[in-house]
Design a protein around this motif. Structure first.
Motif, PDB file in Angstrom:
ATOM      1  N   VAL A 168     -33.790  40.426  81.707  1.00  0.00           N
ATOM      2  CA  VAL A 168     -34.433  40.038  82.971  1.00  0.00           C
ATOM      3  C   VAL A 168     -33.381  39.570  83.968  1.00  0.00           C
ATOM      4  O   VAL A 168     -32.440  38.862  83.618  1.00  0.00           O
ATOM      5  CB  VAL A 168     -35.477  38.921  82.707  1.00  0.00           C
ATOM      6  N   CYS A 169     -33.572  39.987  85.218  1.00  0.00           N
ATOM      7  CA  CYS A 169     -32.657  39.584  86.286  1.00  0.00           C
ATOM      8  C   CYS A 169     -33.493  39.278  87.521  1.00  0.00           C
ATOM      9  O   CYS A 169     -34.226  40.140  87.996  1.00  0.00           O
ATOM     10  CB  CYS A 169     -31.711  40.747  86.551  1.00  0.00           C
ATOM     11  N   TRP A 170     -33.411  38.029  88.012  1.00  0.00           N
ATOM     12  CA  TRP A 170     -34.278  37.652  89.129  1.00  0.00           C
ATOM     13  C   TRP A 170     -33.628  37.822  90.501  1.00  0.00           C
ATOM     14  O   TRP A 170     -34.280  37.637  91.496  1.00  0.00           O
ATOM     15  CB  TRP A 170     -34.774  36.213  88.967  1.00  0.00           C
ATOM     16  N   GLU A 171     -32.357  38.066  90.563  1.00  0.00           N
ATOM     17  CA  GLU A 171     -31.781  38.330  91.895  1.00  0.00           C
ATOM     18  C   GLU A 171     -30.486  39.077  91.697  1.00  0.00           C
ATOM     19  O   GLU A 171     -30.468  40.278  91.577  1.00  0.00           O
ATOM     20  CB  GLU A 171     -31.591  37.026  92.678  1.00  0.00           C
ATOM     21  N   ASN A 172     -29.414  38.342  91.585  1.00  0.00           N
ATOM     22  CA  ASN A 172     -28.107  38.973  91.512  1.00  0.00           C
ATOM     23  C   ASN A 172     -27.717  39.213  90.040  1.00  0.00           C
ATOM     24  O   ASN A 172     -27.547  38.257  89.289  1.00  0.00           O
ATOM     25  CB  ASN A 172     -27.103  38.018  92.195  1.00  0.00           C
ATOM     26  N   PRO A 173     -27.583  40.471  89.625  1.00  0.00           N
ATOM     27  CA  PRO A 173     -27.259  40.735  88.214  1.00  0.00           C
ATOM     28  C   PRO A 173     -25.874  40.239  87.814  1.00  0.00           C
ATOM     29  O   PRO A 173     -25.552  40.186  86.628  1.00  0.00           O
ATOM     30  CB  PRO A 173     -27.333  42.263  88.112  1.00  0.00           C
ATOM     31  N   PRO A 231     -37.793  42.033  87.995  1.00  0.00           N
ATOM     32  CA  PRO A 231     -39.183  41.912  88.460  1.00  0.00           C
ATOM     33  C   PRO A 231     -39.269  41.508  89.926  1.00  0.00           C
ATOM     34  O   PRO A 231     -40.338  41.587  90.535  1.00  0.00           O
ATOM     35  CB  PRO A 231     -39.781  40.808  87.580  1.00  0.00           C
ATOM     36  N   GLY A 232     -38.166  41.061  90.514  1.00  0.00           N
ATOM     37  CA  GLY A 232     -38.167  40.647  91.923  1.00  0.00           C
ATOM     38  C   GLY A 232     -36.994  39.734  92.165  1.00  0.00           C
ATOM     39  O   GLY A 232     -36.150  39.536  91.289  1.00  0.00           O
ATOM     40  N   GLY A 233     -36.969  39.183  93.382  1.00  0.00           N
ATOM     41  CA  GLY A 233     -35.900  38.261  93.727  1.00  0.00           C
ATOM     42  C   GLY A 233     -36.343  36.812  93.525  1.00  0.00           C
ATOM     43  O   GLY A 233     -37.433  36.535  93.000  1.00  0.00           O
ATOM     44  N   LEU A 237     -39.921  34.796  92.360  1.00  0.00           N
ATOM     45  CA  LEU A 237     -39.972  33.879  91.210  1.00  0.00           C
ATOM     46  C   LEU A 237     -40.544  32.521  91.643  1.00  0.00           C
ATOM     47  O   LEU A 237     -41.366  31.926  90.940  1.00  0.00           O
ATOM     48  CB  LEU A 237     -38.569  33.721  90.595  1.00  0.00           C
ATOM     49  N   ALA A 238     -40.130  32.056  92.831  1.00  0.00           N
ATOM     50  CA  ALA A 238     -40.645  30.764  93.324  1.00  0.00           C
ATOM     51  C   ALA A 238     -42.164  30.839  93.511  1.00  0.00           C
ATOM     52  O   ALA A 238     -42.900  29.901  93.182  1.00  0.00           O
ATOM     53  CB  ALA A 238     -39.946  30.394  94.630  1.00  0.00           C
ATOM     54  N   THR A 239     -42.650  31.972  94.021  1.00  0.00           N
ATOM     55  CA  THR A 239     -44.095  32.145  94.223  1.00  0.00           C
ATOM     56  C   THR A 239     -44.809  32.144  92.863  1.00  0.00           C
ATOM     57  O   THR A 239     -45.853  31.502  92.694  1.00  0.00           O
ATOM     58  CB  THR A 239     -44.370  33.495  94.939  1.00  0.00           C
ATOM     59  N   LEU A 240     -44.207  32.834  91.904  1.00  0.00           N
ATOM     60  CA  LEU A 240     -44.795  32.906  90.560  1.00  0.00           C
ATOM     61  C   LEU A 240     -44.875  31.509  89.926  1.00  0.00           C
ATOM     62  O   LEU A 240     -45.852  31.166  89.261  1.00  0.00           O
ATOM     63  CB  LEU A 240     -43.908  33.837  89.708  1.00  0.00           C
ATOM     64  N   ILE A 241     -43.835  30.704  90.153  1.00  0.00           N
ATOM     65  CA  ILE A 241     -43.819  29.341  89.603  1.00  0.00           C
ATOM     66  C   ILE A 241     -44.979  28.537  90.208  1.00  0.00           C
ATOM     67  O   ILE A 241     -45.743  27.876  89.502  1.00  0.00           O
ATOM     68  CB  ILE A 241     -42.471  28.653  89.884  1.00  0.00           C
ATOM     69  N   ARG A 242     -45.124  28.628  91.550  1.00  0.00           N
ATOM     70  CA  ARG A 242     -46.206  27.877  92.221  1.00  0.00           C
ATOM     71  C   ARG A 242     -47.559  28.331  91.693  1.00  0.00           C
ATOM     72  O   ARG A 242     -48.439  27.526  91.393  1.00  0.00           O
ATOM     73  CB  ARG A 242     -46.141  28.100  93.743  1.00  0.00           C
ATOM     74  N   MET A 267     -30.828  28.719  87.668  1.00  0.00           N
ATOM     75  CA  MET A 267     -29.645  29.405  87.119  1.00  0.00           C
ATOM     76  C   MET A 267     -29.333  30.671  87.917  1.00  0.00           C
ATOM     77  O   MET A 267     -28.185  30.924  88.271  1.00  0.00           O
ATOM     78  CB  MET A 267     -29.861  29.722  85.631  1.00  0.00           C
ATOM     79  N   PHE A 268     -30.355  31.472  88.217  1.00  0.00           N
ATOM     80  CA  PHE A 268     -30.103  32.710  88.962  1.00  0.00           C
ATOM     81  C   PHE A 268     -29.704  32.428  90.413  1.00  0.00           C
ATOM     82  O   PHE A 268     -29.068  33.258  91.050  1.00  0.00           O
ATOM     83  CB  PHE A 268     -31.318  33.646  88.898  1.00  0.00           C
ATOM     84  N   SER A 269     -30.070  31.263  90.940  1.00  0.00           N
ATOM     85  CA  SER A 269     -29.689  30.938  92.327  1.00  0.00           C
ATOM     86  C   SER A 269     -28.196  30.603  92.418  1.00  0.00           C
ATOM     87  O   SER A 269     -27.619  30.614  93.497  1.00  0.00           O
ATOM     88  CB  SER A 269     -30.496  29.738  92.836  1.00  0.00           C
TER      89      SER A 269
END
Ligand SMILES: NC(=O)c1ccc[n+]([C@@H]2O[C@H](COP(=O)([O-])OP(=O)(O)OC[C@H]3O[C@@H](n4cnc5c(N)ncnc54)[C@H](OP(=O)(O)O)[C@@H]3O)[C@@H](O)[C@H]2O)c1
Length: 303
Positions: A168-173, A231-233, A237-242, A267-269
């Motif tokens: 899984v990679c949420w933004e920058n691989p 799955p997205g940036g 992920l922030a929206t999914l958390i909320r 971590m991904f940020s």
């Protein structure tokens, strides 16, 4: 350090038990603070390993002060939410100060939360709240920041989807993330507890690896071709958390699903990246890599 007497709260826990062994191995005394209702088997294991056992009421500063007497350093490896991380640790801190213990290592053992804004990680916000008290207390404090425990890659933290052969990679691989084996964290903590001249923060990472790096390592370890899954940036992920927080019932769990997602976001940020590292502070430390952990895990758990 001669005549070191390390007072350890949370010794019956996963990390605390390993810290106990690492300190005893270094020839120092560990006074393990346990609760009357702590698991007797775990208490017996601590005794067998050479720790001195002090049964205490963690709600009583006078009890805790007695247990801290003659201590050279108090370590907290407690785990919990506000009641533990803020309230119980404050009582332990007050006791350490009253007993004139010179040093305190709080139960941080995490990614670098000092650079995060409040609200991005519930569990780490509690540590920052405790730090506000710790930094006002007349005691030398050292926090140990180690990133994520490496063994969590094997399942508990959703970085590697073994069945789907995806990472899984949420933004920058290529964003590097810090991982440290729990035993290495315990060894380093033991060394720091016996070192009278530690700074306010010590940062360690057994490995610094990106999602792309994990693809390479897990592909090699399994002999199968893994790929990145994005799955997205970070915004998604922030929206999914909320959303997950809103729909799940309130729970007293330390690690509800959205909490793990908060760690992933941090971590991904790149905001929680540990630097500079203090890995070289104690000679003889051997650092376990993600490759080591995954190879051992996959060797013991073939598909
Ligand atoms: N960086 C990472 O990836 C990562 C992962 C996991 C944990 N951690 C951190 O490592 C530290 C230790 O975690 P762990 O997994 O070793 O925890 P754990 O195995 O759950 O052990 C928790 C310890 O805290 C004690 N405790 C809990 N509530 C207490 C209370 N109200 N009063 C007194 N003692 C209490 C428990 O005592 P009893 O035996 O009496 O219940 C036990 O000794 C924590 O800071 C945790 O956040 C970091």
């Amino acid at each position: 350090m001669d005549n070191a007497n390390i007072v350890l709260a949370g010794a019956t826990g996963n990390l605390g038990g390993r810290i106990t062994k690492a300190i005893v191995k270094r020839g120092a005394n560990v006074r393990a603070l346990v609760r009357p209702n702590s698991d007797p088997d775990k208490v017996e294991d601590l005794r067998k390993c050479g720790a001195e056992i002090a049964e205490v009421d963690f709600n009583s500063v006078s009890d805790l002060t007695g247990a801290c007497r003659d201590g050279s350093c108090v370590i907290s490896a407690l785990c919990g939410l506000r009641k533990v991380i803020v309230d119980t640790q404050t009582l332990l801190l007050d006791a350490a100060v009253k007993a004139k213990v010179p040093r305190f290592i709080p139960s941080d053992f995490s990614i670098d939360f000092t650079t995060l804004s409040f609200g991005t990680n519930r569990n780490l916000d509690l540590r920052r709240e405790f730090h506000e008290r710790l930094d006002k207390a007349p005691i030398a404090a050292t926090s140990i920041l180690n990133g994520m425990f490496t063994h969590l890659l094997t399942g508990e933290a959703p970085f590697i989807l073994f069945k789907l052969k995806r990472v899984v990679c949420w933004e920058n691989p290529d964003q590097l993330m810090d991982l440290t084996a729990i035993d290495d964290t315990a060894e380093f903590t033991a060394a720091a507890a016996l070192d009278a001249a530690t700074p306010r923060f010590l940062r360690i990472a057994g490995d610094q690896i990106s999602a792309r790096g994990l693809v390479e390592v897990v592909s090699e370890a399994t002999g199968e071709k893994f790929r990145l899954f994005r799955p997205g940036g970070l915004k998604r992920l922030a929206t999914l958390i909320r959303f997950t927080r809103a729909i799940l019932p309130r729970s007293s769990a330390v690690y509800p699903p959205w909490q793990g997602m908060q760690y992933m976001h941090n971590m991904f940020s790149g905001q929680a990246k540990l630097e500079p590292l203090d890995n070289g502070r104690y000679p003889g430390m051997r650092w376990t890599t993600a490759r080591d952990v995954l190879t051992t895990y996959l060797g013991a758990n073939p598909e």
